[in-house]
Design a protein around this motif. Sequence first.
Motif, PDB file in Angstrom:
ATOM      1  N   ALA A 169       0.832  -1.202   0.000  1.00 18.83           N
ATOM      2  CA  ALA A 169       0.000   0.000   0.000  1.00 18.83           C
ATOM      3  C   ALA A 169       0.871   1.257   0.000  1.00 18.83           C
ATOM      4  CB  ALA A 169      -0.932  -0.008   1.208  1.00 18.83           C
ATOM      5  N   GLY A 170       1.886   1.279   0.845  1.00 18.62           N
ATOM      6  CA  GLY A 170       2.771   2.437   0.898  1.00 18.62           C
ATOM      7  C   GLY A 170       3.567   2.625  -0.364  1.00 18.62           C
ATOM      8  N   LEU A 171       4.027   1.524  -0.955  1.00 19.87           N
ATOM      9  CA  LEU A 171       4.823   1.586  -2.179  1.00 19.87           C
ATOM     10  C   LEU A 171       4.042   2.233  -3.316  1.00 19.87           C
ATOM     11  CD1 LEU A 171       7.515   0.439  -3.607  1.00 19.87           C
ATOM     12  CD2 LEU A 171       6.001  -1.408  -4.371  1.00 19.87           C
ATOM     13  N   LEU A 172       2.822   1.782  -3.520  1.00 21.40           N
ATOM     14  CA  LEU A 172       2.055   2.276  -4.662  1.00 21.40           C
ATOM     15  C   LEU A 172       1.384   3.614  -4.366  1.00 21.40           C
ATOM     16  CD1 LEU A 172       0.783  -1.148  -5.908  1.00 21.40           C
ATOM     17  CD2 LEU A 172       2.159   0.477  -7.218  1.00 21.40           C
ATOM     18  N   ASP A 173       1.101   3.896  -3.106  1.00 23.13           N
ATOM     19  CA  ASP A 173       0.626   5.227  -2.752  1.00 23.13           C
ATOM     20  C   ASP A 173       1.707   6.260  -3.049  1.00 23.13           C
ATOM     21  OD1 ASP A 173      -1.365   7.003  -1.129  1.00 23.13           O
ATOM     22  OD2 ASP A 173       0.585   7.353  -0.184  1.00 23.13           O
ATOM     23  N   ALA A 174       2.948   5.932  -2.702  1.00 20.71           N
ATOM     24  CA  ALA A 174       4.056   6.843  -2.980  1.00 20.71           C
ATOM     25  C   ALA A 174       4.284   7.018  -4.476  1.00 20.71           C
ATOM     26  CB  ALA A 174       5.335   6.330  -2.317  1.00 20.71           C
ATOM     27  N   ALA A 175       3.858   6.027  -5.270  1.00 27.17           N
ATOM     28  CA  ALA A 175       3.986   6.117  -6.730  1.00 27.17           C
ATOM     29  C   ALA A 175       2.818   6.861  -7.366  1.00 27.17           C
ATOM     30  CB  ALA A 175       4.095   4.715  -7.325  1.00 27.17           C
ATOM     31  N   ASP A 180      -5.997  -0.194  -3.158  1.00 26.42           N
ATOM     32  CA  ASP A 180      -6.953  -1.049  -2.474  1.00 26.42           C
ATOM     33  C   ASP A 180      -6.195  -2.336  -2.171  1.00 26.42           C
ATOM     34  OD1 ASP A 180      -9.111  -2.496  -1.558  1.00 26.42           O
ATOM     35  OD2 ASP A 180     -10.080  -2.696  -3.525  1.00 26.42           O
ATOM     36  N   VAL A 181      -5.863  -2.544  -0.906  1.00 23.73           N
ATOM     37  CA  VAL A 181      -5.012  -3.665  -0.518  1.00 23.73           C
ATOM     38  C   VAL A 181      -5.715  -4.456   0.579  1.00 23.73           C
ATOM     39  CG1 VAL A 181      -2.735  -4.354   0.324  1.00 23.73           C
ATOM     40  CG2 VAL A 181      -2.975  -2.285  -1.064  1.00 23.73           C
ATOM     41  N   TRP A 182      -5.687  -5.782   0.460  1.00 27.80           N
ATOM     42  CA  TRP A 182      -6.301  -6.619   1.491  1.00 27.80           C
ATOM     43  C   TRP A 182      -5.644  -7.992   1.500  1.00 27.80           C
ATOM     44  CZ3 TRP A 182      -8.228  -5.911  -3.330  1.00 27.80           C
ATOM     45  CH2 TRP A 182      -8.720  -7.011  -4.028  1.00 27.80           C
ATOM     46  N   GLU A 183      -5.976  -8.771   2.497  1.00 31.92           N
ATOM     47  CA  GLU A 183      -5.481 -10.138   2.567  1.00 31.92           C
ATOM     48  C   GLU A 183      -6.631 -11.065   2.952  1.00 31.92           C
ATOM     49  OE1 GLU A 183      -3.480 -11.381   6.502  1.00 31.92           O
ATOM     50  OE2 GLU A 183      -2.697  -9.359   6.111  1.00 31.92           O
TER      51      GLU A 183
END
Length: 256
Positions: A169-175, A180-183
Motif C-alpha cells: 500500500a505504501g509503495l504504490l501510494d508513494a507512486a 486497495d489492498v487486502w489479505e
Amino acid sequence: MTWDPRQYLAFADHRGRPFHELVGRVRADEPRRVVDLGCGPGNLTVGLRDRWPQAQLDAFDSSPEMVQQARERGLDAAVADVRDWTPPADSDVVITNAVLQWVPEHRELLQRWAAELPHGAWIAMQVPGNFGSPSHVTIRELAAGDRWRDRLGGVLRGDGTVDEPMDYAGLLDAAGCAVDVWETTYVQRLDGPDPVLEWVMGTALTPVRAALDDSEWEQFLAELRPRLAAAYPRREDGGTFFPFRRIFVVAQVGVG
C-alpha cells in the motif's frame, strides 16, 4: 524451471478463486488493452476476454508449456519474462496473479509500471502470503538438512519473498496510485491421500524438481510426505484443511 500444467490445474478451483476476487475489484469499464502477465495455462485468462471483449488481450508467461496450453484455449499467448515487459501506451489493465513472488525485483517493477502506464490504468496483483506456513517451512527445513543442502542450497524462497499488505500500500501510494489492498486466508479442504504434497508439487516444489534428477526427486518426496502429513493431519472424514493466505493489491495509476 519446467512447469507442469496438469499438476498446476489439479486444484484449479482453489487456485482460481483469488483471481476472480482480484479482478472483481478492477473497475475498468472499457479498457483498450488488458494484459495478463503470467497467464499460466490460460484457464483464467479467458475470463478476461469474456469480461472485456472489446479490449486487446495480451497474455504472457515464462513457461513454454503453460503458453502452449493457453494457445490451445484460443489465446494469442506468448513466452516472455515479466521483467522484460514494457507497457504499450494503451495498457489500461495489468493483471499479475500469483506471479510476482517469483520475481525478487518485483517492487521495482511495480514502481516502473506505475510511472509508465497511462493515467487511470489499473494494476492488479495477487501473491501468496504463506511463506511462513508449515508447508513452506517444512520444505525449507528438509532442503537445508545434511542430505539435501548441497543440492538445494539457495533454490527455495524464504520469508522475505513478498511484503506485507501495508508495505505494498505504501509503495504504490508513494507512486501516485489510489490503492486497495487486502489479505484473505482461505481454509481450503483438500482430499486424497497426500493432498498438501500434491498442492505444493504444482507450485512451491517446482524449483526443487528442476534441481534434482528423477531418483533424487523421488527420495525427496519420500522424506517430505510424512512431514507434511504430520503438519496437516487428515480429518476423520478423510479431508484435510489447508489454510492459505493471499495478499491482494489493486491500484489505479495517477489518481492517488
